[in-house]
Design a protein around this motif. Structure first.
Motif, PDB file in Angstrom:
ATOM      1  N   ASP A  17       0.700  -1.176   0.208  1.00  0.00           N
ATOM      2  CA  ASP A  17      -0.030   0.021   0.071  1.00  0.00           C
ATOM      3  C   ASP A  17       0.932   1.176   0.066  1.00  0.00           C
ATOM      4  OD1 ASP A  17       0.717   0.724   2.782  1.00  0.00           O
ATOM      5  OD2 ASP A  17      -0.678  -0.539   3.570  1.00  0.00           O
ATOM      6  N   GLY A  21       3.090  -0.908   3.424  1.00  0.00           N
ATOM      7  CA  GLY A  21       3.002  -2.006   4.139  1.00  0.00           C
ATOM      8  C   GLY A  21       2.096  -3.114   3.483  1.00  0.00           C
ATOM      9  N   SER A  22       2.076  -4.120   4.083  1.00  0.00           N
ATOM     10  CA  SER A  22       1.244  -5.524   3.571  1.00  0.00           C
ATOM     11  C   SER A  22       0.158  -5.740   4.328  1.00  0.00           C
ATOM     12  CB  SER A  22       2.007  -6.533   3.319  1.00  0.00           C
ATOM     13  OG  SER A  22       1.319  -7.653   3.164  1.00  0.00           O
ATOM     14  N   ASN A  23      -1.084  -6.099   3.776  1.00  0.00           N
ATOM     15  CA  ASN A  23      -2.221  -6.243   4.589  1.00  0.00           C
ATOM     16  C   ASN A  23      -2.462  -7.721   4.533  1.00  0.00           C
ATOM     17  OD1 ASN A  23      -3.012  -6.874   1.991  1.00  0.00           O
ATOM     18  ND2 ASN A  23      -4.910  -5.514   2.216  1.00  0.00           N
ATOM     19  N   ASP A  24      -1.434  -8.420   4.053  1.00  0.00           N
ATOM     20  CA  ASP A  24      -1.573 -10.079   4.238  1.00  0.00           C
ATOM     21  C   ASP A  24      -0.456 -10.735   4.831  1.00  0.00           C
ATOM     22  OD1 ASP A  24      -1.355 -12.803   2.857  1.00  0.00           O
ATOM     23  OD2 ASP A  24      -3.434 -12.084   2.358  1.00  0.00           O
ATOM     24  N   THR A  25      -0.750 -11.658   5.773  1.00  0.00           N
ATOM     25  CA  THR A  25       0.438 -12.473   6.460  1.00  0.00           C
ATOM     26  C   THR A  25       0.737 -13.748   5.868  1.00  0.00           C
ATOM     27  OG1 THR A  25      -1.029 -12.812   8.298  1.00  0.00           O
ATOM     28  CG2 THR A  25       0.166 -11.036   8.388  1.00  0.00           C
ATOM     29  N   THR A 246      -6.279  -5.734  -8.249  1.00  0.00           N
ATOM     30  CA  THR A 246      -6.788  -5.651  -7.079  1.00  0.00           C
ATOM     31  C   THR A 246      -7.941  -4.623  -6.932  1.00  0.00           C
ATOM     32  OG1 THR A 246      -4.895  -4.311  -6.341  1.00  0.00           O
ATOM     33  CG2 THR A 246      -4.867  -6.972  -5.857  1.00  0.00           C
ATOM     34  N   ASN A 248      -8.217  -1.780  -5.123  1.00  0.00           N
ATOM     35  CA  ASN A 248      -7.594  -0.670  -5.033  1.00  0.00           C
ATOM     36  C   ASN A 248      -7.417   0.052  -6.325  1.00  0.00           C
ATOM     37  OD1 ASN A 248      -5.339  -2.435  -4.124  1.00  0.00           O
ATOM     38  ND2 ASN A 248      -4.373  -0.824  -5.087  1.00  0.00           N
ATOM     39  N   GLU A 263     -10.557  -7.545  -2.625  1.00  0.00           N
ATOM     40  CA  GLU A 263      -9.593  -7.076  -1.672  1.00  0.00           C
ATOM     41  C   GLU A 263      -8.661  -6.373  -2.143  1.00  0.00           C
ATOM     42  OE1 GLU A 263      -9.795  -7.332   1.642  1.00  0.00           O
ATOM     43  OE2 GLU A 263     -11.355  -9.043   2.083  1.00  0.00           O
ATOM     44  N   TYR A 265      -4.766  -4.499  -2.544  1.00  0.00           N
ATOM     45  CA  TYR A 265      -3.250  -4.957  -2.185  1.00  0.00           C
ATOM     46  C   TYR A 265      -3.113  -6.379  -1.952  1.00  0.00           C
ATOM     47  CZ  TYR A 265      -3.588   0.142  -1.483  1.00  0.00           C
ATOM     48  OH  TYR A 265      -3.799   1.367  -1.692  1.00  0.00           O
ATOM     49  N   LYS A 267      -3.818  -8.729  -0.006  1.00  0.00           N
ATOM     50  CA  LYS A 267      -4.943  -9.670   0.033  1.00  0.00           C
ATOM     51  C   LYS A 267      -5.589 -10.004  -1.156  1.00  0.00           C
ATOM     52  CE  LYS A 267      -6.265  -8.895   4.989  1.00  0.00           C
ATOM     53  NZ  LYS A 267      -7.656  -8.719   5.620  1.00  0.00           N
TER      54      LYS A 267
END
Length: 280
Positions: A17, A21-25, A246, A248, A263, A265, A267
Motif C-alpha cells: 500500500d 505495508g502489506s495487509n496479508d500475512t 486488485t 484498489n 480485496e 493490495y 490480500k
C-alpha cells in the motif's frame, strides 16, 4: 494445475500500500506451497534491484524479477542478471537520468521561489516514514531513490507540522514541464498520485519486452499471469497472458482486467492467485 504458471506481481500499489505495508500475512506461505504444484511467482516493478530483493524475501518470491521498467531480469536462485540493453545505451541513459534530476530540481525552484527546495538521495522506503523535524515549515523535500541507476523515482513532499506529506498539487505542472524539456526526448515522465512521486524511465525498454524475453528463454511452457495496477502492467499481458488487478486499482485499469479482487493490495493478490490456480 494442468500447466505451470508464471505469475508476475507488481509491488507498489499492488503487493504494498502507499505506506509500503502489506495487509496479508499468509501470502508467502501460499506461494511456497503452490510452488510444488507448478506456480512460479516473480516480480515486475520500476524499482531498483536493491529495493526488489527485500520484497522477494518478504513474499517468498523465487521466480524472475523484472526491474527498472524492464531494463533487466534478475534470477534470485542463480543470482544472475540479464540486461536487455547494451552497455553504451545504459551509459547514455545514466547521463539522461542525471540531466532529468537537475531539470526536476530547477523546475521546482522556479515554480515555488518562495519555498526552500531540499534534494536528498536516499533510501525512499525508509525516508518517507521519517519525521521532518529538521526542515522549516513549508520546505519542499525531494526524496530521490539513491539505488536507481537508470530510472528516477523522486517523491515530492512538503514539510507540514513536523511531517513530510504529499505535495500532489505540484505534480501535474512539474511532470508536464519535464515532459516538454529538451532532455526528455528518449524517456517517459509520469507520476504516481498514490505515492506522490515523479517517475522517469527509458522509452527504449519496457516491462513487456522483459516478459517476452522470459517467455522465449525460460518459461515457454508456462501460462502467463500478470497482477498489477498500472497500464504498463496491462500491456505486459496483452495478447500473451492474462491480466488481473486488485480492488484498489483505478477504474480504467479494472476495466481491462479479466478479474478484479474484492480485496486491496496483497490480500487481493492472494485472492486472485487462488482464483486463477483453481481454474487453471
Amino acid at each position: 494445475m494442468d500447466s505451470p504458471t508464471l505469475a508476475l506481481l507488481d509491488i507498489d500499489g499492488t503487493l504494498l500500500d502507499p505506506s509500503y505495508g502489506s495487509n496479508d500475512t499468509s501470502l508467502k506461505e501460499f506461494i511456497g506451497m503452490q510452488r510444488q504444484a507448478g506456480l512460479t511467482c516473480g516480480l515486475n516493478s520500476n524499482r531498483a534491484l536493491h529495493d526488489l530483493l527485500p520484497i522477494a524475501v518478504q513474499f517468498g518470491i523465487q521466480g524472475p524479477i523484472v526491474g527498472e521498467n524492464g531494463l533487466f531480469v534478475y534470477y534470485p536462485e542463480t543470482k544472475r542478471t540479464v540486461f536487455l540493453m547494451e552497455q553504451p545505451e545504459l551509459e547514455a541513459l545514466k547521463r539522461v537520468k542525471h540531466d532529468m534530476e537537475r531539470c526536476l530540481q530547477d523546475t521546482l525552484a522556479s515554480f515555488f521561489p518562495e519555498k526552500q527546495v531540499v534534494w536528498q538521495d536516499v533510501d525512499t522506503v525508509q525516508a518517507v516514514q521519517q519525521p521532518a523535524s529538521d526542515y522549516p515549515e513549508g520546505t519542499i523535500v525531494v526524496l530521490n531513490n539513491k539505488y536507481r541507476s537508470w530510472t528516477i523515482s523522486a517523491h515530492v513532499k512538503v514539510c507540514q507540522d513536523g511531517r513530510l506529506v504529499a505535495f500532489p498539487e505540484a505534480l501535474p505542472r512539474v511532470v508536464q514541464t519535464l515532459q516538454e524539456s529538451e532532455v526528455a526526448k528518449n524517456v517517459t515522465v509520469a507520476s504516481s498520485p498514490d505515492f506522490a512521486n515523479v517517475l522517469v524511465y527509458s522509452t527504449s525498454s519496457s516491462k513487456r519486452a522483459a516478459v517476452e524475453y522470459l517467455l522465449e528463454h525460460d518459461y515457454s511452457q508456462h501460462r502467463l499471469l500478470v497482477i498489477g495496477d498500472e497500464q504498463s502492467d496491462v500491456n505486459m499481458a496483452k495478447g500473451i497472458g492474462e491480466f488481473m488487478t486488485t480492488a484498489n486499482s483505478p477504474d480504467a485499469i479494472k476495466a481491462q482486467a479479466s478479474a478484479v479482487a474484492s480485496e486491496p493490495y496483497a490480500k487481493g493478490v492472494h485472492e486472485l492467485l487462488k482464483r486463477s490456480l483453481s481454474t487453471a
